[in-house]
Design a protein around this motif. Structure first.
Motif, PDB file in Angstrom:
ATOM      1  N   MET A 225       0.830  -1.210   0.000  1.00  0.00           N
ATOM      2  CA  MET A 225       0.000   0.000   0.000  1.00  0.00           C
ATOM      3  C   MET A 225       0.864   1.260   0.000  1.00  0.00           C
ATOM      4  O   MET A 225       0.503   2.262  -0.629  1.00  0.00           O
ATOM      5  CB  MET A 225      -0.937  -0.032   1.211  1.00  0.00           C
ATOM      6  CG  MET A 225      -2.041  -1.074   1.084  1.00  0.00           C
ATOM      7  SD  MET A 225      -3.215  -1.065   2.463  1.00  0.00           S
ATOM      8  CE  MET A 225      -2.266  -1.965   3.701  1.00  0.00           C
ATOM      9  N   LEU A 226       1.997   1.229   0.676  1.00  0.00           N
ATOM     10  CA  LEU A 226       2.907   2.377   0.655  1.00  0.00           C
ATOM     11  C   LEU A 226       3.455   2.630  -0.748  1.00  0.00           C
ATOM     12  O   LEU A 226       3.538   3.779  -1.197  1.00  0.00           O
ATOM     13  CB  LEU A 226       4.060   2.139   1.633  1.00  0.00           C
ATOM     14  CG  LEU A 226       3.762   2.335   3.119  1.00  0.00           C
ATOM     15  CD1 LEU A 226       4.860   1.719   3.980  1.00  0.00           C
ATOM     16  CD2 LEU A 226       3.615   3.827   3.448  1.00  0.00           C
ATOM     17  N   LEU A 227       3.811   1.556  -1.451  1.00  0.00           N
ATOM     18  CA  LEU A 227       4.340   1.708  -2.801  1.00  0.00           C
ATOM     19  C   LEU A 227       3.255   2.203  -3.760  1.00  0.00           C
ATOM     20  O   LEU A 227       3.535   3.015  -4.660  1.00  0.00           O
ATOM     21  CB  LEU A 227       4.922   0.373  -3.281  1.00  0.00           C
ATOM     22  CG  LEU A 227       6.168  -0.105  -2.522  1.00  0.00           C
ATOM     23  CD1 LEU A 227       6.589  -1.489  -3.006  1.00  0.00           C
ATOM     24  CD2 LEU A 227       7.321   0.881  -2.681  1.00  0.00           C
ATOM     25  N   ILE A 228       2.014   1.713  -3.580  1.00  0.00           N
ATOM     26  CA  ILE A 228       0.910   2.207  -4.403  1.00  0.00           C
ATOM     27  C   ILE A 228       0.678   3.693  -4.132  1.00  0.00           C
ATOM     28  O   ILE A 228       0.496   4.500  -5.058  1.00  0.00           O
ATOM     29  CB  ILE A 228      -0.370   1.395  -4.124  1.00  0.00           C
ATOM     30  CG1 ILE A 228      -0.207  -0.044  -4.646  1.00  0.00           C
ATOM     31  CG2 ILE A 228      -1.587   2.054  -4.778  1.00  0.00           C
ATOM     32  CD1 ILE A 228      -1.355  -0.958  -4.290  1.00  0.00           C
ATOM     33  N   ALA A 229       0.707   4.071  -2.845  1.00  0.00           N
ATOM     34  CA  ALA A 229       0.533   5.482  -2.478  1.00  0.00           C
ATOM     35  C   ALA A 229       1.655   6.333  -3.061  1.00  0.00           C
ATOM     36  O   ALA A 229       1.428   7.471  -3.506  1.00  0.00           O
ATOM     37  CB  ALA A 229       0.484   5.631  -0.964  1.00  0.00           C
ATOM     38  N   ALA A 230       2.871   5.798  -3.068  1.00  0.00           N
ATOM     39  CA  ALA A 230       3.999   6.532  -3.654  1.00  0.00           C
ATOM     40  C   ALA A 230       3.785   6.743  -5.142  1.00  0.00           C
ATOM     41  O   ALA A 230       4.143   7.798  -5.692  1.00  0.00           O
ATOM     42  CB  ALA A 230       5.296   5.774  -3.400  1.00  0.00           C
ATOM     43  N   GLY A 231       3.199   5.746  -5.804  1.00  0.00           N
ATOM     44  CA  GLY A 231       2.903   5.908  -7.226  1.00  0.00           C
ATOM     45  C   GLY A 231       1.807   6.919  -7.472  1.00  0.00           C
ATOM     46  O   GLY A 231       1.893   7.744  -8.401  1.00  0.00           O
TER      47      GLY A 231
END
Length: 354
Positions: free
Chosen positions: A231-237
Motif C-alpha cells: 500500500m505504501l508503494l501504491i501510495a507513492a505511485g
C-alpha cells in the motif's frame, strides 16, 4: 513434516501463554531453568545484548528515518524498507512451515493499513520537517491513545491514576507542539502527522485481537508488513513520488539510513525482541518504550544537532511520567477487577517500534 511442526506448535501453546505485544500475539513458552553455570553466563550475555538491541537500535531508527528521507521520498523509503524486511520475515516463516490463508491476508491488509501505510507513512513523511527526537517523543504517546481507544470500546477502565497520566501526557504534548501552533508552516503539519500516525498505530493495537491473524509470531508480523509495504508503494505511485525520485542523486547517508532500518531496525531488533519474549516477562521487554525516546533525543542532539532545550527535556519527563502512571493505573485495574484482566493485560502489553 507438517504434522511434526503442528505438534510442535501445539506443544508451545500447551506449555506457554499467548500475549499481545506490538499488535502481535506471541506464544511465550514457560522459561526453562539454566542447565549449568557456564550456560547461565552465556544467557546473561545474550540477554544483555538483546536488550541493547531493542533499546538502542529501535531508539536510533528515528534518526535513521531522518537520514533516509533526506534524498529518498518518504513513501518510497518506507515502502522499500518494509518490502524487503517483510519479505525476509515471510521467507523465514515459510521455511519454518508457515502457510498464510486468505483470511489471514485480509487481516494483514487491514492491520498493514493502520500500522504501516498510515502509522509509518506519516512518520517517514513528517521527519522531513520535524526532528527525530521530537518525533520519537510524540510516538511515545501511543499508550495514551491505546488507553482512550480501549476505554471507548469498553475494553478498559480509566482510574484516577490513569487519568492523571493522561493529563500529564497532554501537558507534555502541548509543550512540544504549542510553540508551533502560531506558526504556519510544514513543521506544524509534521507534528500533527506524527500524532496521526501514533493514533493509527494505537487503533491497530486495539483492534488486532479481533482480526484473524496468524498465531505464528513471524508470520503475524510479516503479513501486515508486506501488505503495508504494498500500500505504501501504491501510495507513492499515486502521489508521483517515484517520478520525483532522483535515483542518481540519492546520498550515501540516505542509502545507509535505509539499509540500517531494514537490517537492524526490522530484522535484528525484531529477532532480539521475539527471543526476549520467550525468556523474560513481557513487562520487562516493554521497558524499551521508555528507553527509545530518550535514545532518539540524545542521538538527534549529538549526531544531527537537533536542539535539546529545557522545553524538550520537561516535555520528555512529562510524557515518560505519563506512561508510567498509565501502566500503573492499568495494573491497578487488573488487580481490582480480575474478570477483565485478560483484555486489560493484552492492552497493557501492546507496544510499538519505529
Amino acid at each position: 513434516m507438517l504434522l511434526h511442526q503442528s505438534s510442535q506448535v501445539m506443544a508451545m501453546i500447551r506449555s506457554g501463554q499467548m500475549i499481545n505485544i506490538g499488535g502481535r500475539p506471541v506464544i511465550v513458552p514457560q522459561p526453562k531453568p539454566a542447565r549449568s553455570q557456564n550456560k547461565a553466563k552465556r544467557d546473561t550475555v545474550k540477554l544483555a545484548l538483546a536488550f541493547v538491541a531493542i533499546y538502542l537500535i529501535w531508539g536510533s531508527t528515528y534518526l535513521a528515518i531522518r537520514y533516509a528521507v533526506e534524498t529518498i521520498p518518504p513513501l518510497v523509503a518506507a515502502g522499500i524498507r518494509h518490502s524487503i524486511a517483510g519479505g525476509i520475515m515471510l521467507a523465514w516463516a515459510w521455511w519454518r512451515g508457515f502457510r498464510p490463508t486468505r483470511q489471514q491476508w485480509v487481516a494483514g491488509f487491514a492491520l498493514g493499513s493502520l500500522f504501516f501505510l498510515i502509522g509509518h507513512g506519516t512518520l517517514h513523511w513528517a521527519e522531513q520537517y520535524v526532528g527525530s527526537g521530537l518525533a520519537a517523543l510524540l510516538i511515545a504517546t501511543e499508550p495514551m491513545f491505546i488507553l482512550v481507544l480501549a476505554w471507548m470500546m469498553g475494553r478498559q477502565k480509566i482510574n484516577p491514576l490513569s487519568a492523571l497520566g493522561l493529563g500529564l501526557g497532554v501537558v507534555g504534548v502541548a509543550m512540544l507542539t504549542g510553540a508551533e501552533l502560531t506558526v504556519k508552516g510544514s513543521s506544524l503539519w509534521g507534528l500533527l502527522a506524527v500524532l496521526l500516525g501514533s493514533l493509527s498505530w494505537s487503533l491497530g493495537v486495539v483492534v488486532s485481537p479481533r482480526l484473524r491473524l496468524p498465531s505464528d509470531a513471524l508470520g503475524r508480523t510479516a503479513l501486515p508488513t508486506l501488505c503495508g509495504a504494498l500500500m505504501l508503494l501504491i501510495a507513492a505511485g499515486i502521489t508521483s513520488e517515484f517520478q520525483q525520485t532522483h535515483w542518481a542523486s540519492i546520498s550515501l547517508r540516505s542509502v545507509f539510513g535505509l539499509g540500517y532500518l531494514i537490517t537492524f531496525g526490522s530484522v535484528v531488533a525484531f529477532t532480539a525482541y521475539t527471543w526476549l519474549l520467550q525468556r523474560v516477562p513481557p513487562a520487562l521487554v516493554a521497558t524499551h518504550t521508555y528507553a527509545n525516546p530518550v535514545v532518539a533525543v540524545i542521538l538527534g542532539w549529538l549526531l544531527a544537532h537537533e536542539p535539546l532545550t529545557m522545553r524538550v527535556v520537561l516535555a520528555s519527563a512529562a510524557i515518560l511520567g505519563a506512561i508510567v502512571l498509565i501502566r500503573r493505573g492499568e495494573r491497578a485495574v487488573v488487580a481490582k477487577i480480575p474478570e477483565i484482566s485478560p483484555r486489560a493485560a493484552e492492552i497493557q502489553a501492546s507496544q510499538d517500534c519505529a
